[in-house]
Write a protein that holds these residues in place. Sequence first.
Motif, PDB file in Angstrom:
ATOM      1  N   ARG A 152       6.424   6.169  -3.051  1.00  0.00           N
ATOM      2  CA  ARG A 152       7.439   6.706  -3.381  1.00  0.00           C
ATOM      3  C   ARG A 152       8.707   5.964  -3.563  1.00  0.00           C
ATOM      4  O   ARG A 152       9.408   6.332  -4.412  1.00  0.00           O
ATOM      5  CB  ARG A 152       7.991   7.882  -2.157  1.00  0.00           C
ATOM      6  N   SER A 153       8.822   4.799  -2.624  1.00  0.00           N
ATOM      7  CA  SER A 153      10.208   4.169  -2.793  1.00  0.00           C
ATOM      8  C   SER A 153      10.081   3.291  -4.079  1.00  0.00           C
ATOM      9  O   SER A 153      11.061   3.177  -4.735  1.00  0.00           O
ATOM     10  CB  SER A 153      10.226   3.203  -1.746  1.00  0.00           C
ATOM     11  N   ALA A 154       8.786   2.680  -4.247  1.00  0.00           N
ATOM     12  CA  ALA A 154       8.565   2.288  -5.923  1.00  0.00           C
ATOM     13  C   ALA A 154       9.093   3.055  -6.949  1.00  0.00           C
ATOM     14  O   ALA A 154       9.535   2.616  -7.841  1.00  0.00           O
ATOM     15  CB  ALA A 154       7.292   1.555  -5.686  1.00  0.00           C
ATOM     16  N   PHE A 155       8.565   4.459  -6.700  1.00  0.00           N
ATOM     17  CA  PHE A 155       8.794   5.369  -7.842  1.00  0.00           C
ATOM     18  C   PHE A 155      10.409   5.533  -8.088  1.00  0.00           C
ATOM     19  O   PHE A 155      10.970   5.438  -9.067  1.00  0.00           O
ATOM     20  CB  PHE A 155       8.269   6.444  -7.693  1.00  0.00           C
ATOM     21  N   PHE A 156      11.138   5.740  -6.796  1.00  0.00           N
ATOM     22  CA  PHE A 156      12.407   6.013  -6.817  1.00  0.00           C
ATOM     23  C   PHE A 156      13.267   4.640  -7.522  1.00  0.00           C
ATOM     24  O   PHE A 156      14.156   4.891  -8.339  1.00  0.00           O
ATOM     25  CB  PHE A 156      12.857   6.260  -5.469  1.00  0.00           C
ATOM     26  N   THR A 157      12.799   3.629  -7.213  1.00  0.00           N
ATOM     27  CA  THR A 157      13.571   2.506  -7.613  1.00  0.00           C
ATOM     28  C   THR A 157      13.418   2.239  -9.097  1.00  0.00           C
ATOM     29  O   THR A 157      14.229   2.152  -9.766  1.00  0.00           O
ATOM     30  CB  THR A 157      13.009   1.216  -6.869  1.00  0.00           C
ATOM     31  N   PHE A 158      12.212   2.552  -9.502  1.00  0.00           N
ATOM     32  CA  PHE A 158      11.809   2.513 -11.075  1.00  0.00           C
ATOM     33  C   PHE A 158      12.822   3.402 -11.815  1.00  0.00           C
ATOM     34  O   PHE A 158      13.093   3.276 -12.693  1.00  0.00           O
ATOM     35  CB  PHE A 158      10.426   2.621 -11.238  1.00  0.00           C
ATOM     36  N   LEU A 159      12.875   4.882 -11.260  1.00  0.00           N
ATOM     37  CA  LEU A 159      13.656   5.647 -11.696  1.00  0.00           C
ATOM     38  C   LEU A 159      14.870   5.235 -11.839  1.00  0.00           C
ATOM     39  O   LEU A 159      15.561   5.843 -12.856  1.00  0.00           O
ATOM     40  CB  LEU A 159      13.251   7.035 -11.028  1.00  0.00           C
ATOM     41  N   ASN A 160      15.471   5.080 -10.604  1.00  0.00           N
ATOM     42  CA  ASN A 160      16.891   4.586 -10.659  1.00  0.00           C
ATOM     43  C   ASN A 160      17.332   3.503 -11.788  1.00  0.00           C
ATOM     44  O   ASN A 160      18.325   3.652 -12.557  1.00  0.00           O
ATOM     45  CB  ASN A 160      17.234   3.922  -9.225  1.00  0.00           C
TER      46      ASN A 160
END
Length: 848
Positions: free
Chosen positions: A379-387
């Motif tokens: 989830r952290s990887a997805f949030f960072t990519f989204l950001n």
Amino acid sequence: MPLSARSVVVSLLVGLSIAATTGNARGEDVRLRPPKDLDGYFPFQPPATLPAWEARREEVRRRILVAQGLWPEPAKGDLAASIHGTITKGPAAVGNEGTTGYTVSRVSFQSLPGLFVTGNLYRPAGLAVGQRVPAVLFAHGHWKDARLSDQDAAAVRREIAAGEERFEQGGRSRFQSLCVQAARMGCVVWQWDMLSDSDAVQFSRELVHGFAQQRPEMNTVTRWGLFSPQAESHLQSIMGLQTWNAIRSVDFILSLPEVDPTRIAVTGASGGGTQTMLLAAVDPRIALSGPMVMVSTAMQGGCTCENASLLRIGTGNVEFAALAAPRPQIMNTADDWTKELATKGFPDLQALYALAGARDNVALKRGEHFPHNYNAVSRSAFFTFLNRHFGLGLPEPVVERDYEPLPRAQLTVWDADHPAPRAADPEFERDLLARLTAESDATLTAAASTVAGLRDVLLPGWETVIGRTFATAGDVTWEMADKTDDAGVVRMAGKLVNTTHGEEVGVCWLHPRTWNGSVVIWLDDGGSAALAAGMGPPAPVRDLLAAGTTVVAADLFSPPADADGRQRVVKNPREFAGYTYGYNHTLFAQRTHDVLTLIRFVRTSRVGDHPPPTSVALVGLGSHGPIAAAARAVAGDALDRVALDTGGFRFSTTATPRSFPVPASTSTSPACSPRPRHGHCGWRVRPPSRGWRARRHRPPVAKPRSRFSPASVPWHRLPLPPGWRGERARRRRCGAARRRPARGGHRDRWDETADVAGRQGRRGALAPRGPGRSGGRRCRYPRRPGGTPRRAARRGTGRRLATSRGGHRLRRPGGPQPGSRGDEFPRRRLGAIPTRGLGGRAGPRSPR
């Protein structure tokens, strides 16, 4: 013309199972290998150029839509969205320090009339009027009651110890965790239920995810249920309904005034990863995607809700993910079928993104040491990519904070003011599919009435169902096994080898020494043996040869049979057609491929110094009539004329699984071997020099047993279909007339097919206007009382005859007749096969 069938292996995709006698043992044909299943290998090879990729992208995207019953797309009605029960978590709430907090609402809307989509809507608190923010759609996957789940403390501690989660409180629901964190980042988040999960109660979990055995009460010709052969034949599936719910979820999220339509993301894990891939593939409104623990060249998804007939034939999940390029996309690996993605599949995705000039837009978060889930690290990887790609401006990497999960009572959609629909209601299931069928039939009928509809809707759909066209038929070579010369006709037996697709077709050629440049491809249930050397070819073929026309017959593919003598299916014990026909062509499609191989060879290959043919016609008789019709639909200009004998067949009347046995082994007899002539259906086709006219030849007094009559019945006493009153007397009156020489120099024969065709403008399936008004004198009908000719009174009756040039269809009244063949092949929501306007040549119908 709806389709049908009953079973574990639907008839839709079963195809025509009446196996033709095969003239040679085709041991090298790749179709003789065991069928492919979801545990196969599904590599992706990116095309060398962007134009090639654009063409391939459209082809695969269309396959996804057709396979899920979304081609053409159902009508989008009013969502009738209900947003209620909003709960606010302000800055003082756990983990909201430094933010404006968020709100959580309960939502339901209708993706189709009566079909409710349920979920929770998370929104940043304190948005200014007119402010637009990104949106994230979260497809949860196969975790039971995912949106409402609350994990026990012991399980949370084990996950924290393994590094999967970070907080004892927030770790109780990873599904709320993603929504809360994305809302804190300033995004609107929509998390909806998969069918049968949480508040989506209209279908049972046993049906949606655990279907294993056919339900006889749902396998009916009308008002059928999901997974039945009729539903499969119309491409109605759980997967299609879920994809439609996802598309309508985008519609819902875009209806909110605070959502920025240029920044829509979707993510999900496992089954939610499948939904994520498909939604990003078919909906261009998705700007960023994150399919987790799903993209792989290995297992493609084991649940019935992740499979559909036609879906992964010649493609797979890596290519589905590639359809999102060059839009940003992130995926991950785990200790499951995705663990080899870093070396198998992801490098090919990188190459494709590099070809599009966006190599950095695709990312992989490796986690082979984690189990199959959407954990805090992913989830952290997805949030960072989204950001990064949505420009949210948060420091990276983005890390979750703890939060206070909401209990089930505060998340569930249904309450006293918003009552839940009836759960697992079989009548709702039947009503929904009946409504979809009626709507799709109306849409396809409207499309078939225009050239644009034929070109843009029906033809692309049929190309997907068949899986091949004349242009992609492949390179074909000829291998001759035997050659003889008999009374000026060269007889050649052998096989055509499709080197592109690894397929072989046994064929027999009859080539007159004095050739007029025309070729007729003759398909009937006798195969190449219909041109037997010992007993001679049937009378229509002899007429064609006498006129100088080359005739070729083929042994269409017959696969090995299961132990029970029926068509092969994959080893999966669950009685779901998509497990076989989601990965393999149907028998009907495979036989259509053989016809395309034959057409391709006739049109493009050169044998010695023979010039190319000036015209190519196709005749389909018996069970081969529908196959010829399908070949006509996808052959384009390669065919000049087509004659079809459908025998009054209607797909809607077949309701048995894998109805007809497939031979346990194929024949090893040489092509063109003798066979009894009772297999010939009795059609007479006059040679082109006299004007083409498809007709049934005059039967003898003692007619052999056929599908029309018992044996040893005088021809004028044969039983007649309803609506043919007085026909027997007319036959007697016409008996003498048919023996008199006619103006065309040939005998005028009574024939029910040509006679009816004559009343429709005096033209049959291959019949241009001959000498005089009708090409030959016919018996006049006496007038009925009041002066109305019997001819007009009976107009429109007779054997069903379809033409590629005139486009009309002649049918007996009352639908299919007793004894008509229950052959099966996939119409799939695509309506009648177009017989005109699809590459047919304009101008008069005279032979070339």
